[in-house]
Write an enzyme that holds these catalytic residues in place. Structure first.
Site, PDB file in Angstrom:
ATOM      1  N   SER A 147      40.524  20.124 -19.311  1.00  0.00           N
ATOM      2  CA  SER A 147      39.650  18.969 -19.516  1.00  0.00           C
ATOM      3  C   SER A 147      38.705  18.769 -18.337  1.00  0.00           C
ATOM      4  O   SER A 147      39.009  19.109 -17.202  1.00  0.00           O
ATOM      5  CB  SER A 147      40.505  17.715 -19.684  1.00  0.00           C
ATOM      6  OG  SER A 147      39.667  16.591 -19.817  1.00  0.00           O
TER       7      SER A 147
ATOM      8  N   ALA B 271      35.437  13.556  -7.464  1.00  0.00           N
ATOM      9  CA  ALA B 271      35.678  12.174  -7.896  1.00  0.00           C
ATOM     10  C   ALA B 271      34.514  11.815  -8.810  1.00  0.00           C
ATOM     11  O   ALA B 271      33.648  11.006  -8.462  1.00  0.00           O
ATOM     12  CB  ALA B 271      35.753  11.223  -6.703  1.00  0.00           C
TER      13      ALA B 271
ATOM     14  N   GLY C  66      34.596  10.353 -11.695  1.00  0.00           N
ATOM     15  CA  GLY C  66      34.722   8.942 -12.074  1.00  0.00           C
ATOM     16  C   GLY C  66      34.671   8.659 -13.558  1.00  0.00           C
ATOM     17  O   GLY C  66      34.270   7.570 -13.974  1.00  0.00           O
TER      18      GLY C  66
ATOM     19  N   ASN D  13      44.953  11.334 -21.142  1.00  0.00           N
ATOM     20  CA  ASN D  13      44.732  11.458 -19.700  1.00  0.00           C
ATOM     21  C   ASN D  13      45.215  10.162 -19.049  1.00  0.00           C
ATOM     22  O   ASN D  13      44.508   9.156 -19.039  1.00  0.00           O
ATOM     23  CB  ASN D  13      43.258  11.717 -19.399  1.00  0.00           C
ATOM     24  CG  ASN D  13      43.031  11.896 -17.916  1.00  0.00           C
ATOM     25  OD1 ASN D  13      43.966  11.803 -17.115  1.00  0.00           O
ATOM     26  ND2 ASN D  13      41.800  12.136 -17.528  1.00  0.00           N
TER      27      ASN D  13
ATOM     28  N   CYS E 191      44.224  10.253 -14.065  1.00  0.00           N
ATOM     29  CA  CYS E 191      42.971  10.516 -13.343  1.00  0.00           C
ATOM     30  C   CYS E 191      42.985   9.802 -11.995  1.00  0.00           C
ATOM     31  O   CYS E 191      43.126   8.581 -11.946  1.00  0.00           O
ATOM     32  CB  CYS E 191      41.770  10.052 -14.150  1.00  0.00           C
ATOM     33  SG  CYS E 191      40.252  10.232 -13.196  1.00  0.00           S
TER      34      CYS E 191
HETATM   35  C1  DHB Z   1      38.027  12.844 -13.655  1.00  0.00           C
HETATM   36  C2  DHB Z   1      38.896  13.531 -12.831  1.00  0.00           C
HETATM   37  C3  DHB Z   1      40.146  13.900 -13.297  1.00  0.00           C
HETATM   38  O1  DHB Z   1      41.034  14.570 -12.536  1.00  0.00           O
HETATM   39  C4  DHB Z   1      40.502  13.570 -14.581  1.00  0.00           C
HETATM   40  O2  DHB Z   1      41.705  13.864 -15.044  1.00  0.00           O
HETATM   41  C5  DHB Z   1      39.625  12.927 -15.392  1.00  0.00           C
HETATM   42  C6  DHB Z   1      38.390  12.560 -14.930  1.00  0.00           C
HETATM   43  C7  DHB Z   1      36.725  12.370 -13.196  1.00  0.00           C
HETATM   44  O3  DHB Z   1      36.610  12.022 -12.031  1.00  0.00           O
HETATM   45  O4  DHB Z   1      35.799  12.243 -14.026  1.00  0.00           O
END
Ligand code: DHB
Length: 281
Positions: free
Chosen positions: A19, A68, A70, A123, A126
């Site tokens: 993902s 990051a 987000g 998810n 994150c």
């Molecule tokens: C983001 C980072 C991740 O590790 C995740 O699981 C989902 C999103 C992100 O920063 O967009």
């Protein structure tokens, strides 16, 4: 290679686009399929429009990526055009979703199931949003969430776990007890990296998640732990870039192997390359 079964879905090989790497568009997902992936995962889809964090959001570090981003998302109610085209994706599609509450996950899961993804990835791990890891660090909350989503979903459910928790075995057990169909592990490893000379955080968000070869050992260890704790099939993710890493992940107890940062390090055809390396190992 014989076909592989995972949650009753047939895959031509065990390699899955992880993902977050290539968005949700059919064109990109099919490019990955054309390059040998056995299945693809979308970027996580959220409850409402969200822009994500300020730049810099991704930097290369030694043997890895540090991000990051987000969780930018148009919000699931604004994505029908993309969802309608999911049926054009040539390999099984795993729809990744996130939320801030049980209600968010339930609503998104309910909504997207009419577009028939093969699996819904929850998810819950994150690191790049204030409440991004609330569920996956608590067995109780994970259990409540998975139960609630299972009640509304005809599609198999696969929570994605974080290594940044006290006891990943407990979280995995909570998933199993709540009726999850599979487990995906691991998400990025949360860290706060400071620039050695400038003495400021490398990323604007201040902290972030590490992926790529640098986390492979951690990922293999967490998958081994989960394998001992539960009987659920595992999609093992974390640092796999070459055939040997994929084989190590299968030996650790995974049925499928995710590749994310590997696309950055070896190109879109990393799936073909890793498949070949596995056959020739
Ligand atoms: C983001 C980072 C991740 O590790 C995740 O699981 C989902 C999103 C992100 O920063 O967009």
């Amino acid at each position: 290679m014989p076909k592989i079964k995972f949650c009753e879905i047939e895959l031509r090989n065990p390699l899955v686009l992880a993902s977050g790497i290539l968005g949700v568009s059919v064109e990109l997902l099919n490019r990955v399929a054309d390059n040998g992936a056995g299945a693809v995962t979308t970027k996580s889809i959220g409850p409402i429009e969200r822009h994500g964090n300020n730049n810099p959001t991704v930097v290369e570090i030694e043997n890895g990526l540090y991000n990051a981003v987000g969780l930018p998302t148009p919000g699931y109610k604004n994505m029908d055009e993309e969802f309608k085209r999911w049926k054009e994706v040539k390999v099984p599609l795993i729809a990744s979703i996130y939320g801030s509450s049980i209600e968010d996950y339930v609503n998104i899961a309910k909504y997207i199931q009419k577009y028939k993804p093969s699996i819904i990835e929850l998810n819950i791990s994150c690191p790049n949003k204030d409440d991004g890891m609330v569920f996956a660090t608590s067995p109780e909350l994970t259990k409540k969430l998975v139960k609630a989503v299972k009640e509304v979903s005809k599609i198999p459910i696969m929570p994605k776990l974080t290594p940044n928790c006290d006891n990943i075995r407990e979280i995995a057990k909570a998933c199993e007890e709540a009726g999850a169909d599979a487990i995906c592990a691991i998400n990025t490893v949360q860290k706060e990296i400071i620039h050695p000379k400038l003495k400021v955080p490398l990323l604007a968000y201040g902290k972030g998640g590490i992926s790529g070869p640098i986390i492979k050992k951690i990922a293999l260890e967490k998958v081994r732990e989960i394998r001992k704790a539960v009987d659920l099939p595992i999609l093992g993710v974390g640092g796999v870039t070459y055939g040997k890493g994929a084989i190590d992940m299968l030996k650790a107890g995974a049925t499928l192997v995710g590749i994310g940062s590997g696309v950055y390090f070896r190109g879109m055809d990393v799936f073909k390359k890793v498949n070949d390396e596995m056959k020739n190992a």
